[in-house]
Design an enzyme around this catalytic site. Structure first.
Site, PDB file in Angstrom:
ATOM      1  N   ASN A  34      26.292 -21.500 -50.596  1.00 23.80           N
ATOM      2  CA  ASN A  34      25.732 -19.770 -50.692  1.00 23.80           C
ATOM      3  C   ASN A  34      26.070 -19.137 -49.328  1.00 23.80           C
ATOM      4  OD1 ASN A  34      24.053 -20.778 -48.297  1.00 23.80           O
ATOM      5  ND2 ASN A  34      23.374 -22.462 -49.671  1.00 23.80           N
ATOM      6  N   HIS A  35      26.078 -18.006 -48.966  1.00 20.70           N
ATOM      7  CA  HIS A  35      26.544 -17.478 -47.842  1.00 20.70           C
ATOM      8  C   HIS A  35      25.420 -17.951 -46.699  1.00 20.70           C
ATOM      9  CE1 HIS A  35      28.896 -14.568 -50.164  1.00 20.70           C
ATOM     10  NE2 HIS A  35      27.887 -14.063 -51.131  1.00 20.70           N
TER      11      HIS A  35
END
Ligand code: CTP
Ligand code: CA
Length: 236
Positions: A34-35
């Site tokens: 994920n970011h």
């Protein structure tokens, strides 16, 4: 950053902070991620140290240098993070779950690199749910008589949808999770990796306790102000 306040209002408090984002391996070369950059968790560690706390930083895939004075535990996957938190939460006063934890992980990791061949279709990767670590921490505290950790703080990045605003979704999440505080930020515009943040801090009933915006260190101090309030309510 320089401490915003010289007050040692968290002196002696044992604070566990999760930061970064987990990775779930698909095969030896690929993973689901994920970011999350880890910057907000790092800012929380710096702020807590400046206020006199004893900090353990459970870091999921963050390259940044360890804040001086913090104890660091590196983890990769959601399962690793769950194990590290289960160990650390037994002996801490505050648990802050700033890490972005994978909700799903591959049912099995392929030991060999998944190959594309001329005649095969694209693979379907079966996923299963991971443990909700924040929820499990709140449950464990309730089962253990509600003593420790005295304060449990979650984070929620939300985008609104056609049925509800991001704030409404965060308020529902706050009530569902049951953490003492849920720090909500709207990521519709995308803030990952940014140096700044804007948050609304909700309590377990979904009521708005505080708002903060600006550099992540400023937001970190606001989160710790509210956390200090939770500790004070519990006679800490
Ligand atoms: N969290 C956790 N364990 C998970 C997933 C999330 O402990 N398996 C924690 C996060 O660290 C965060 C909080 O729960 O502090 C909220 O995460 P979020 O992803 O917003 O909530 P979810 O319950 O996973 O809901 P959603 O379906 O919106 O992702
Ligand atoms: Ca999630």
């Amino acid at each position: 950053g320089a401490p915003r306040t010289a007050a040692q209002d968290l002196a002696g408090a044992r604070i566990v902070i999760t930061a970064g984002g987990t990775r779930e391996e698909i095969d030896p070369v690929r993973y689901l991620a994920n970011h999350s950059s880890g910057k907000q968790g790092w800012a929380l560690a710096h702020a807590a140290l400046a206020r006199g706390a004893e900090v353990a930083l459970i870091a999921a895939n963050v390259q940044a240098q360890t804040p001086p004075g913090a104890r660091r535990i590196d983890v990769v996957s959601a399962a690793d993070l769950a194990a590290a938190v289960a160990e650390a939460r037994r002996s801490c006063d505050v648990l802050i779950m700033a890490a972005a934890v994978a909700d799903f992980t591959p049912v099995e990791r392929s030991g060999a690199k998944i190959k594309k061949t001329e005649d095969s279709d694209a693979p379907v990767i079966a996923l299963r749910r991971t443990e909700d670590i924040l929820h499990a921490s709140v449950e464990e505290r309730a089962e253990g008589g509600g003593q420790s950790p005295a304060a449990i703080v979650g984070f929620a990045a939300e985008t609104g949808d056609s049925s509800a605003s991001s704030l409404e979704l965060a308020q529902r999440k706050a009530r569902r999770k049951g953490a003492d505080l849920l720090v909500f930020n709207d990521v519709t515009a995308g803030v990952f990796g940014s140096e700044s943040n804007a948050v609304q801090i909700l309590d377990a009933q979904g009521e708005l306790r505080a708002e903060a915006a600006g550099e992540k260190i400023t937001v970190a101090h606001a989160v710790l102000d509210e956390t200090r309030g939770v500790l004070a309510q519990k006679g800490w």
